[in-house]
Design a protein around this motif. Structure first.
Motif, PDB file in Angstrom:
ATOM      1  N   GLU A   1       0.849  -1.255  -0.123  1.00 18.43           N
ATOM      2  CA  GLU A   1      -0.078  -0.099  -0.028  1.00 18.43           C
ATOM      3  C   GLU A   1       0.854   1.148   0.004  1.00 18.43           C
ATOM      4  O   GLU A   1       2.137   1.389   0.536  1.00 18.43           O
ATOM      5  CB  GLU A   1      -0.789  -0.099   1.263  1.00 18.43           C
ATOM      6  N   ILE A   2       0.603   2.300  -0.862  1.00 16.51           N
ATOM      7  CA  ILE A   2       1.301   3.533  -0.855  1.00 16.51           C
ATOM      8  C   ILE A   2       1.283   4.207   0.387  1.00 16.51           C
ATOM      9  O   ILE A   2       0.386   4.600   1.030  1.00 16.51           O
ATOM     10  CB  ILE A   2       0.829   4.501  -1.905  1.00 16.51           C
ATOM     11  N   ARG A   3       2.490   4.210   0.840  1.00 14.90           N
ATOM     12  CA  ARG A   3       2.859   4.863   2.291  1.00 14.90           C
ATOM     13  C   ARG A   3       3.273   6.571   2.244  1.00 14.90           C
ATOM     14  O   ARG A   3       4.012   6.811   1.361  1.00 14.90           O
ATOM     15  CB  ARG A   3       4.087   4.344   2.920  1.00 14.90           C
ATOM     16  N   THR A   4       2.505   7.404   3.052  1.00 15.93           N
ATOM     17  CA  THR A   4       2.599   8.801   2.924  1.00 15.93           C
ATOM     18  C   THR A   4       3.079   9.301   4.572  1.00 15.93           C
ATOM     19  O   THR A   4       2.666   8.653   5.341  1.00 15.93           O
ATOM     20  CB  THR A   4       1.456   9.422   2.314  1.00 15.93           C
ATOM     21  N   ALA A   5       3.479  10.316   4.349  1.00 12.77           N
ATOM     22  CA  ALA A   5       3.371  11.177   5.897  1.00 12.77           C
ATOM     23  C   ALA A   5       2.348  11.126   6.607  1.00 12.77           C
ATOM     24  O   ALA A   5       2.389  11.042   7.620  1.00 12.77           O
ATOM     25  CB  ALA A   5       4.256  12.432   5.533  1.00 12.77           C
ATOM     26  N   ASP A   6       1.415  11.329   5.903  1.00 13.71           N
ATOM     27  CA  ASP A   6       0.101  11.575   6.725  1.00 13.71           C
ATOM     28  C   ASP A   6      -0.589   9.985   6.918  1.00 13.71           C
ATOM     29  O   ASP A   6      -1.015  10.107   8.175  1.00 13.71           O
ATOM     30  CB  ASP A   6      -1.020  12.086   5.589  1.00 13.71           C
ATOM     31  N   ASN A   7      -0.440   9.068   6.126  1.00 15.09           N
ATOM     32  CA  ASN A   7      -0.997   8.048   6.584  1.00 15.09           C
ATOM     33  C   ASN A   7      -0.297   6.838   7.256  1.00 15.09           C
ATOM     34  O   ASN A   7      -0.605   5.685   7.433  1.00 15.09           O
ATOM     35  CB  ASN A   7      -1.832   7.049   5.403  1.00 15.09           C
ATOM     36  N   ALA A   8       1.311   7.091   7.315  1.00 17.31           N
ATOM     37  CA  ALA A   8       2.171   6.117   7.785  1.00 17.31           C
ATOM     38  C   ALA A   8       1.832   5.465   9.088  1.00 17.31           C
ATOM     39  O   ALA A   8       1.983   4.264   9.218  1.00 17.31           O
ATOM     40  CB  ALA A   8       3.460   6.851   7.767  1.00 17.31           C
ATOM     41  N   ALA A   9       1.410   6.299  10.081  1.00 17.22           N
ATOM     42  CA  ALA A   9       1.101   5.485  11.468  1.00 17.22           C
ATOM     43  C   ALA A   9      -0.101   4.556  11.218  1.00 17.22           C
ATOM     44  O   ALA A   9      -0.073   3.482  11.864  1.00 17.22           O
ATOM     45  CB  ALA A   9       0.644   6.758  12.360  1.00 17.22           C
ATOM     46  N   TYR A  10      -1.299   5.027  10.419  1.00 18.57           N
ATOM     47  CA  TYR A  10      -2.324   4.207  10.382  1.00 18.57           C
ATOM     48  C   TYR A  10      -1.940   2.983   9.377  1.00 18.57           C
ATOM     49  O   TYR A  10      -2.478   1.824   9.873  1.00 18.57           O
ATOM     50  CB  TYR A  10      -3.466   4.924   9.763  1.00 18.57           C
ATOM     51  N   LEU A  11      -1.180   3.146   8.407  1.00 14.80           N
ATOM     52  CA  LEU A  11      -0.710   1.994   7.661  1.00 14.80           C
ATOM     53  C   LEU A  11       0.233   0.997   8.427  1.00 14.80           C
ATOM     54  O   LEU A  11       0.108  -0.120   8.172  1.00 14.80           O
ATOM     55  CB  LEU A  11       0.048   2.472   6.345  1.00 14.80           C
ATOM     56  N   HIS A  12       0.975   1.463   8.968  1.00 14.55           N
ATOM     57  CA  HIS A  12       1.837   0.630   9.892  1.00 14.55           C
ATOM     58  C   HIS A  12       0.916  -0.142  10.827  1.00 14.55           C
ATOM     59  O   HIS A  12       1.233  -1.385  11.017  1.00 14.55           O
ATOM     60  CB  HIS A  12       2.802   1.593  10.958  1.00 14.55           C
TER      61      HIS A  12
END
Length: 344
Positions: free
Chosen positions: A119-130
């Motif tokens: 999944e594409i990781r951004t600075a905004d979604n990094a914590a949730y994707l992690h």
């Protein structure tokens, strides 16, 4: 589709997979034609890799364990939960429980699919994707280890919320060396107050930074003192941190590099039995990755083999148009050929 560095993206190419924001809304939809502005924006928000559509690989689809609706629902509920924790407000554990139920249904329906975590990781979604990635890896390891449905759910909730303590800020006068100020302990204090949750969920958050040799935090537990759920989450957490930018230089590791790093921790930091199951569920070379073979031919990974995550099928394309030549090398049967390098 091909999985390539954002630095190699050119205007006019078509996005292969949807990019999500932290709360689960769509930033860019799959199939959109990328412009210079979009590419620059993706770089600015921290995207390093993207799936793009490619006519030579248009038949290649990425088989995901989680549906798009599940991803959006879990992202949304995690965003609301962490926002409430940061604000000192109450949050609803039943919503998290329902999200985990939905996630586990997807996993049970796709339990033979290798995890790709692309999944594409951004600075905004990094914590949730992690959080979602750690939950996904942990649940599939737990499934392989024979946990029952109730145990899988408790493990998955603990994995999803393993870093919830990071959302609770420390007072200015707090001593950072005090074990009770470690984010794992803060997470334990938050989760143990939720009577809807098994206390094991709180202990999973508390122990996920413990290490077998006693060098972990916050209590320096060793081997059998560490609960199985925490051992599972520890491995999943370390892997996703490494592929998300957790090496010594803050550089995202490639999946095969991160797998080697984890295996080097066996029986010193991480549990060997957990790592054995980890190697059976995670794709070492995700579909769409460009590779160079030991034959010096270059191609793209197009197919995975359950049980042989390091031996995918690779498509090699030469020429273009009417003169295009295509062949596939299946490393599961071509046992003398191996992947020499990843061309990221």
């Amino acid at each position: 589709m091909r999985f390539i560095s954002v630095e190699d993206i050119e205007p006019g190419q078509l996005l292969g997979k949807t990019v999500y924001s932290a709360n689960g809304t769509v930033l860019l939809s799959a199939g959109i034609q990328l412009t210079v502005y979009m590419i620059n924006t993706l770089k600015r928000i921290g995207v390093t890799m993207l799936y793009i559509k490619d006519s030579a690989f248009e038949d290649i689809e990425i088989e995901d364990v989680l549906s798009e609706s599940t991803k959006q629902a879990v992202f949304k509920d995690m965003s609301e939960t962490l926002h409430a924790v940061r604000s000192g407000k109450d949050w609803n554990p039943r919503k998290i429980s329902a999200s985990v139920d939905q996630l586990l249904r997807d996993i049970l329906n796709h339990k033979d699919v290798l995890l790709q975590l692309t999944e594409i990781r951004t600075a905004d979604n990094a914590a949730y994707l992690h959080a979602v990635n750690v939950c996904l890896v942990s649940a599939m390891i737990g499934l392989n280890l024979g946990l029952n449905q109730g145990q899988l759910k408790d493990l998955s909730i603990g994995a999803l919320l393993h870093d919830i303590g990071k959302g609770k800020p420390l007072p200015d006068h707090a001593d950072p060396e005090d074990p009770k100020n470690h984010h794992t302990w803060r997470g334990y204090e938050i989760l143990k107050q939720k009577r809807e949750f098994n206390l094991l969920i709180a202990h999973t958050a508390l122990q996920h930074h413990e290490r077998l040799n006693g060098t972990g935090a916050p209590r320096g537990l060793e081997r059998e003192e560490i609960h199985l759920f925490a051992k599972i989450v520890a491995a999943a957490n370390m892997y996703d941190n490494l592929i998300g930018g957790g090496d010594a230089k803050g550089r995202p590791m490639l999946p095969h590099e991160a797998c080697e790093e984890l295996m080097a921790c066996s029986e010193q930091l991480l549990d060997r039995d957990v790592l054995v199951e980890f190697t059976r569920i995670v794709s070492v070379y995700p579909t769409g990755t460009a590779v160079r073979l030991s034959t010096k031919e270059t191609g793209v990974v197009v197919r995975q083999h359950r049980g042989l995550p390091g031996r995918p099928a690779v498509r090699i394309v030469r020429g273009a148009g009417d003169e295009m030549e295509v062949k596939e090398v299946d490393l599961a049967t071509e046992t003398t050929v191996f992947i020499e390098a990843v061309l990221a």
